[in-house]
Motif scaffolding. Structure first.
Motif, short mmCIF file in Angstrom:
data_model
loop_
_atom_site.label_atom_id
_atom_site.label_comp_id
_atom_site.label_asym_id
_atom_site.label_seq_id
_atom_site.Cartn_x
_atom_site.Cartn_y
_atom_site.Cartn_z
N PHE A 1 -13.87 -8.59 0.63
CA PHE A 1 -13.67 -7.35 -0.12
C PHE A 1 -14.62 -6.26 0.34
O PHE A 1 -14.24 -5.09 0.38
CB PHE A 1 -13.75 -7.59 -1.63
CG PHE A 1 -12.53 -8.30 -2.15
CD1 PHE A 1 -11.32 -7.65 -2.27
CD2 PHE A 1 -12.59 -9.64 -2.50
CE1 PHE A 1 -10.18 -8.32 -2.72
CE2 PHE A 1 -11.47 -10.31 -2.95
CZ PHE A 1 -10.25 -9.65 -3.07
N THR B 112 -4.44 0.81 -2.18
CA THR B 112 -5.21 0.03 -1.22
C THR B 112 -5.87 -1.17 -1.89
O THR B 112 -5.93 -2.25 -1.30
CB THR B 112 -6.26 0.91 -0.52
OG1 THR B 112 -5.58 2.00 0.11
CG2 THR B 112 -7.02 0.13 0.53
N ALA B 113 -6.35 -1.00 -3.11
CA ALA B 113 -6.95 -2.13 -3.83
C ALA B 113 -5.93 -3.26 -4.02
O ALA B 113 -6.26 -4.44 -3.83
CB ALA B 113 -7.50 -1.67 -5.18
N ILE C 265 -5.41 -4.95 -0.71
CA ILE C 265 -6.54 -5.80 -0.34
C ILE C 265 -6.39 -7.20 -0.94
O ILE C 265 -6.64 -8.21 -0.27
CB ILE C 265 -7.88 -5.16 -0.77
CG1 ILE C 265 -8.20 -3.97 0.13
CG2 ILE C 265 -9.02 -6.17 -0.75
CD1 ILE C 265 -9.38 -3.12 -0.35
N LEU D 111 -6.56 4.94 -3.60
CA LEU D 111 -7.52 3.93 -4.06
C LEU D 111 -6.81 2.76 -4.73
O LEU D 111 -7.08 1.59 -4.43
CB LEU D 111 -8.52 4.54 -5.04
CG LEU D 111 -9.68 5.31 -4.46
CD1 LEU D 111 -10.38 6.10 -5.55
CD2 LEU D 111 -10.65 4.37 -3.80
N SER E 68 -13.08 -4.97 3.45
CA SER E 68 -11.85 -4.26 3.08
C SER E 68 -12.14 -2.91 2.47
O SER E 68 -11.44 -1.93 2.74
CB SER E 68 -11.03 -5.11 2.12
OG SER E 68 -10.61 -6.30 2.74
N ILE E 69 -13.16 -2.85 1.64
CA ILE E 69 -13.52 -1.58 1.01
C ILE E 69 -14.03 -0.60 2.07
O ILE E 69 -13.69 0.59 2.04
CB ILE E 69 -14.54 -1.79 -0.13
CG1 ILE E 69 -13.82 -2.48 -1.30
CG2 ILE E 69 -15.18 -0.48 -0.56
CD1 ILE E 69 -14.75 -3.02 -2.37
N ASP F 109 0.83 -1.21 0.00
CA ASP F 109 0.00 0.00 0.00
C ASP F 109 0.86 1.26 0.00
O ASP F 109 0.72 2.14 -0.86
CB ASP F 109 -0.93 -0.02 1.22
CG ASP F 109 -2.06 0.98 1.16
OD1 ASP F 109 -2.06 1.87 0.28
OD2 ASP F 109 -2.96 0.89 2.01
#
Length: 170
Positions: free
Chosen positions: A93, A61-62, A65, A58, A96-97, A32
């Motif tokens: 997910f 972090t995706a 994840i 974004l 996580s989101i 990240d």
């Protein structure tokens, strides 16, 4: 007699999962922070793109994840993972989101409301405060909901429907 594990055993399991969660999270953190800073310093710097820091967060972090899902599924909560991989991954997910939203909110508030726009301020808001709050939120929901004790043995509708039926021999 109760089949529940002894209290000391439960604490050991919790501690072990917490440590593994932290180690997996550490790998996700490196992904990240590394990707965020790479993007934030290059193509997504505020000079090149007004929303650059948030878009960079974004993306970073995706990617983290995905790394965290693999680590948590196959290591942290390996005894709790379910056979229904699709549902488990969707729940993972979703949590996580939501956790990512916590980090993004911290970054957005610091950068755009408080006006702390330096690289250091963006990292403190998004990668220290946001990740710490998001990690606590995720650990609780992963352990209780996604990989919860009552869910690890859940069967799919097809498994339930076919239970008790014996194959016919012609």
């Amino acid at each position: 007699m109760s089949s529940a594990p002894a209290p000391r055993s439960r604490w050991r399991v919790l501690f072990s999962e917490f440590i593994r969660f932290g180690l997996v999270g550490g790998v996700g953190f490196v992904v990240d922070v590394g990707v965020f800073n790479l993007l934030r310093l290059t193509v997504m710097s505020p000079e090149n793109m007004h929303e650059g820091p948030v878009v960079a967060k974004l993306i970073s972090t995706a990617l983290a994840i995905v790394v965290n899902w693999l680590g948590n599924r196959f290591w942290t909560f390996r005894e709790r993972r379910r056979h229904d991989v699709l549902r488990e991954s969707l729940e993972f997910f979703a949590v996580s989101i939501a956790g990512m939203g916590i980090g993004l909110a911290c970054l957005w508030f610091s950068h755009y409301v408080l006006g702390f726009t330096s690289l250091l301020a963006d990292n403190i808001a998004g990668n220290v405060i946001g990740l710490a709050l998001g990690a606590a939120f995720r650990f609780v929901l992963y352990r209780v909901w996604v990989f919860g004790d009552k869910r690890k043995h859940s069967r799919s509708a097809v498994e339930i429907e076919t239970m008790g039926k014996t194959p016919s021999v012609s």
